[in-house]
Design a protein around this motif. Structure first.
Motif, PDB file in Angstrom:
ATOM      1  N   GLU A 121       0.817  -1.216   0.000  1.00 52.14           N
ATOM      2  CA  GLU A 121       0.000   0.000   0.000  1.00 52.14           C
ATOM      3  C   GLU A 121       0.848   1.263   0.000  1.00 52.14           C
ATOM      4  N   ARG A 122       2.167   1.101   0.108  1.00 54.48           N
ATOM      5  CA  ARG A 122       3.131   2.203   0.037  1.00 54.48           C
ATOM      6  C   ARG A 122       2.981   3.222   1.154  1.00 54.48           C
ATOM      7  N   TRP A 123       2.919   2.753   2.399  1.00 56.24           N
ATOM      8  CA  TRP A 123       2.854   3.684   3.519  1.00 56.24           C
ATOM      9  C   TRP A 123       3.648   3.139   4.695  1.00 56.24           C
ATOM     10  N   SER A 124       4.025   4.047   5.568  1.00 60.33           N
ATOM     11  CA  SER A 124       4.630   3.702   6.858  1.00 60.33           C
ATOM     12  C   SER A 124       4.177   4.746   7.868  1.00 60.33           C
ATOM     13  N   GLU A 125       4.169   4.356   9.138  1.00 60.11           N
ATOM     14  CA  GLU A 125       3.674   5.266  10.171  1.00 60.11           C
ATOM     15  C   GLU A 125       4.301   4.918  11.518  1.00 60.11           C
ATOM     16  N   ASP A 126       4.622   5.941  12.286  1.00 67.53           N
ATOM     17  CA  ASP A 126       5.072   5.744  13.663  1.00 67.53           C
ATOM     18  C   ASP A 126       3.826   5.460  14.505  1.00 67.53           C
ATOM     19  N   VAL A 127       3.728   4.254  15.036  1.00 72.18           N
ATOM     20  CA  VAL A 127       2.554   3.852  15.822  1.00 72.18           C
ATOM     21  C   VAL A 127       2.896   3.733  17.302  1.00 72.18           C
ATOM     22  N   SER A 128       3.976   4.363  17.715  1.00 67.71           N
ATOM     23  CA  SER A 128       4.443   4.258  19.105  1.00 67.71           C
ATOM     24  C   SER A 128       3.381   4.695  20.106  1.00 67.71           C
ATOM     25  N   GLU A 129       2.693   5.779  19.825  1.00 70.42           N
ATOM     26  CA  GLU A 129       1.677   6.277  20.756  1.00 70.42           C
ATOM     27  C   GLU A 129       0.539   5.267  20.914  1.00 70.42           C
ATOM     28  N   ASP A 130       0.085   4.712  19.806  1.00 67.34           N
ATOM     29  CA  ASP A 130      -0.988   3.707  19.861  1.00 67.34           C
ATOM     30  C   ASP A 130      -0.551   2.471  20.638  1.00 67.34           C
ATOM     31  N   VAL A 131       0.684   2.036  20.410  1.00 66.25           N
ATOM     32  CA  VAL A 131       1.209   0.863  21.109  1.00 66.25           C
ATOM     33  C   VAL A 131       1.340   1.145  22.598  1.00 66.25           C
ATOM     34  N   ALA A 132       1.814   2.337  22.956  1.00 67.41           N
ATOM     35  CA  ALA A 132       1.946   2.698  24.376  1.00 67.41           C
ATOM     36  C   ALA A 132       0.589   2.666  25.075  1.00 67.41           C
ATOM     37  N   HIS A 133      -0.434   3.199  24.426  1.00 68.84           N
ATOM     38  CA  HIS A 133      -1.780   3.180  25.014  1.00 68.84           C
ATOM     39  C   HIS A 133      -2.303   1.756  25.163  1.00 68.84           C
ATOM     40  N   GLU A 134      -2.014   0.917  24.179  1.00 72.02           N
ATOM     41  CA  GLU A 134      -2.466  -0.483  24.258  1.00 72.02           C
ATOM     42  C   GLU A 134      -1.729  -1.243  25.359  1.00 72.02           C
ATOM     43  N   LEU A 135      -0.447  -0.971  25.517  1.00 76.25           N
ATOM     44  CA  LEU A 135       0.302  -1.606  26.603  1.00 76.25           C
ATOM     45  C   LEU A 135      -0.280  -1.205  27.958  1.00 76.25           C
ATOM     46  N   ARG A 136      -0.561   0.075  28.125  1.00 79.64           N
ATOM     47  CA  ARG A 136      -1.150   0.572  29.377  1.00 79.64           C
ATOM     48  C   ARG A 136      -2.525  -0.070  29.597  1.00 79.64           C
ATOM     49  N   ARG A 137      -3.342  -0.136  28.555  1.00 74.20           N
ATOM     50  CA  ARG A 137      -4.680  -0.714  28.670  1.00 74.20           C
ATOM     51  C   ARG A 137      -4.609  -2.170  29.118  1.00 74.20           C
ATOM     52  N   ARG A 138      -3.728  -2.932  28.504  1.00 72.87           N
ATOM     53  CA  ARG A 138      -3.621  -4.350  28.865  1.00 72.87           C
ATOM     54  C   ARG A 138      -3.108  -4.541  30.286  1.00 72.87           C
ATOM     55  N   CYS A 139      -2.152  -3.743  30.684  1.00 64.89           N
ATOM     56  CA  CYS A 139      -1.645  -3.856  32.061  1.00 64.89           C
ATOM     57  C   CYS A 139      -2.723  -3.441  33.057  1.00 64.89           C
ATOM     58  N   ASP A 140      -3.480  -2.414  32.739  1.00 62.53           N
ATOM     59  CA  ASP A 140      -4.578  -1.993  33.614  1.00 62.53           C
ATOM     60  C   ASP A 140      -5.627  -3.094  33.742  1.00 62.53           C
ATOM     61  N   LEU A 141      -5.965  -3.739  32.622  1.00 63.38           N
ATOM     62  CA  LEU A 141      -6.950  -4.821  32.666  1.00 63.38           C
ATOM     63  C   LEU A 141      -6.461  -6.000  33.523  1.00 63.38           C
ATOM     64  N   GLN A 142      -5.147  -6.227  33.505  1.00 65.28           N
ATOM     65  CA  GLN A 142      -4.566  -7.309  34.290  1.00 65.28           C
ATOM     66  C   GLN A 142      -4.226  -6.858  35.712  1.00 65.28           C
TER      67      GLN A 142
END
Length: 110
Positions: free
Chosen positions: A58-79
């Motif tokens: 699809e010819r794209w790239s993106e820094d997804v660090s912020e999304d990953v950080a939020h998902e890491l926090r969400r999963r740790c909070d759930l656990q």
């Protein structure tokens, strides 16, 4: 691309201190978002500094660090657990928790 499919691939930059930083080696078959998150939570990275997603078809790239950080926090909070120590700087940086804040000192009135 993994399996030759039109698929998004995720890679992680890791900081090795005095030895510098590099994009970590990733198996083509397991470069999906879920695997990267599981690898981060299981301590596969010593000091992650960035996560990039790309899709060459699809010819794209993106820094997804912020999304990953939020998902890491969400999963740790759930656990109901703390963010693992090697991930704390990463999550704090991308969740906006690093701020230069100067707290006022209490002044004594004379």
């Amino acid at each position: 691309m993994p399996n030759g499919d039109d698929q998004t691939v995720y890679i992680v930059a890791d900081d090795f201190g005095k030895n510098g930083s590099s994009w970590r080696e990733t198996d083509c078959e397991t470069a999906d978002l879920e695997t990267v998150i599981q690898d981060l939570l299981s301590g596969q990275y010593s000091n992650p500094i960035r996560v990039i997603a790309f899709n060459t078809a699809e010819r794209w790239s993106e820094d997804v660090s912020e999304d990953v950080a939020h998902e890491l926090r969400r999963r740790c909070d759930l656990q109901m657990r703390d963010i693992p120590l090697p991930l704390q700087d990463f999550t704090d940086r991308y969740e906006g928790r690093y701020r230069d804040v100067q707290l006022p000192l209490p002044m004594r009135l004379v």
